[in-house]
Design a protein around this motif. Structure first.
Motif, short mmCIF file in Angstrom:
data_model
loop_
_atom_site.label_atom_id
_atom_site.label_comp_id
_atom_site.label_asym_id
_atom_site.label_seq_id
_atom_site.Cartn_x
_atom_site.Cartn_y
_atom_site.Cartn_z
N HIS A 3 4.32 14.27 9.39
CA HIS A 3 3.47 13.11 9.08
C HIS A 3 2.67 13.30 7.79
CE1 HIS A 3 0.46 15.74 10.83
NE2 HIS A 3 -0.45 14.97 10.29
N VAL A 4 2.66 14.49 7.25
CA VAL A 4 1.83 14.78 6.09
C VAL A 4 2.31 14.03 4.86
CG1 VAL A 4 1.04 16.60 4.53
CG2 VAL A 4 1.05 16.98 6.99
N ASN A 5 3.61 13.83 4.71
CA ASN A 5 4.11 13.12 3.53
C ASN A 5 3.54 11.71 3.46
OD1 ASN A 5 5.60 15.23 2.49
ND2 ASN A 5 7.44 14.65 3.60
N ARG A 6 3.52 11.00 4.58
CA ARG A 6 2.94 9.65 4.61
C ARG A 6 1.45 9.71 4.31
NH1 ARG A 6 6.21 9.56 9.00
NH2 ARG A 6 4.47 9.82 10.43
N LYS A 7 0.78 10.71 4.88
CA LYS A 7 -0.65 10.87 4.65
C LYS A 7 -0.92 11.18 3.18
CE LYS A 7 -4.73 13.32 6.26
NZ LYS A 7 -5.27 14.40 7.07
N ALA A 8 -0.07 12.01 2.58
CA ALA A 8 -0.25 12.37 1.17
C ALA A 8 -0.12 11.14 0.27
CB ALA A 8 0.76 13.44 0.76
N VAL A 9 0.88 10.33 0.53
CA VAL A 9 1.08 9.13 -0.28
C VAL A 9 -0.10 8.18 -0.11
CG1 VAL A 9 2.51 7.06 -0.55
CG2 VAL A 9 3.58 9.31 -0.32
N ALA A 10 -0.55 7.98 1.11
CA ALA A 10 -1.69 7.09 1.36
C ALA A 10 -2.95 7.63 0.69
CB ALA A 10 -1.91 6.93 2.86
N PHE A 11 -3.14 8.94 0.77
CA PHE A 11 -4.32 9.56 0.16
C PHE A 11 -4.33 9.37 -1.35
CE2 PHE A 11 -5.85 13.32 -2.13
CZ PHE A 11 -7.20 13.17 -1.90
N VAL A 12 -3.22 9.69 -1.99
CA VAL A 12 -3.16 9.58 -3.45
C VAL A 12 -3.35 8.13 -3.88
CG1 VAL A 12 -1.68 9.86 -5.47
CG2 VAL A 12 -1.82 11.68 -3.76
N ARG A 13 -2.75 7.21 -3.16
CA ARG A 13 -2.92 5.79 -3.49
C ARG A 13 -4.38 5.37 -3.35
NH1 ARG A 13 0.19 0.57 -0.94
NH2 ARG A 13 -0.96 -0.94 -2.19
N ARG A 14 -5.00 5.76 -2.24
CA ARG A 14 -6.41 5.40 -2.02
C ARG A 14 -7.29 6.02 -3.11
NH1 ARG A 14 -6.89 7.56 2.67
NH2 ARG A 14 -8.12 9.35 2.08
N TRP A 15 -6.98 7.26 -3.46
CA TRP A 15 -7.74 7.95 -4.49
C TRP A 15 -7.62 7.23 -5.82
CZ3 TRP A 15 -5.87 13.06 -7.06
CH2 TRP A 15 -6.84 13.53 -7.94
N LEU A 16 -6.40 6.91 -6.20
CA LEU A 16 -6.20 6.22 -7.47
C LEU A 16 -6.87 4.86 -7.48
CD1 LEU A 16 -2.48 7.14 -8.15
CD2 LEU A 16 -4.49 7.98 -9.39
#
Length: 109
Positions: free
Chosen positions: A67-80
């Motif tokens: 599940h970390v890949n989905r979390k990573a993508v969501a995190f980076v998007r939210r951060w940006l």
């Protein structure tokens, strides 16, 4: 073999992302100090939070949580979307104002 190579690549990329984020945050925080940025404390706290999230993501990827890949993508998007687009825009205004004032002071001498 291919899975191990891909995993090593992911690990290196995430390590580099953590390194670059920390480097960027240090540079921003130095500008905040130089400019006496009024929102520095909150901004620096957001850096710490974002860096901790990145470290957790990195550690999760090292352990191969799916599940970390989905979390990573969501995190980076939210951060940006939030940090870079909002917080850093306000900081950029403060830095520009500081540089204008600094230049005006130097020219007055």
């Amino acid at each position: 073999m291919l899975h191990n190579t891909l995993g090593q690549t992911e690990n290196r990329l995430l390590d580099e992302l953590v390194r670059l984020a920390a480097q960027n945050f240090r540079a921003e925080e130095e500008w905040m100090r130089r400019c006496r940025y009024e929102h520095a404390e909150v901004h620096i706290e957001s850096h710490a939070h974002l860096l901790n999230e990145l470290l957790e993501l990195r550690d999760g990827l090292f352990k191969r949580h799916e599940h970390v890949n989905r979390k990573a993508v969501a995190f980076v998007r939210r951060w940006l979307e939030s940090h870079l687009a909002e917080s850093d825009r306000d900081l950029a205004r403060a830095v520009r104002l500081h540089l204008i004032e600094e230049t005006a002071s130097a020219q007055a001498l």
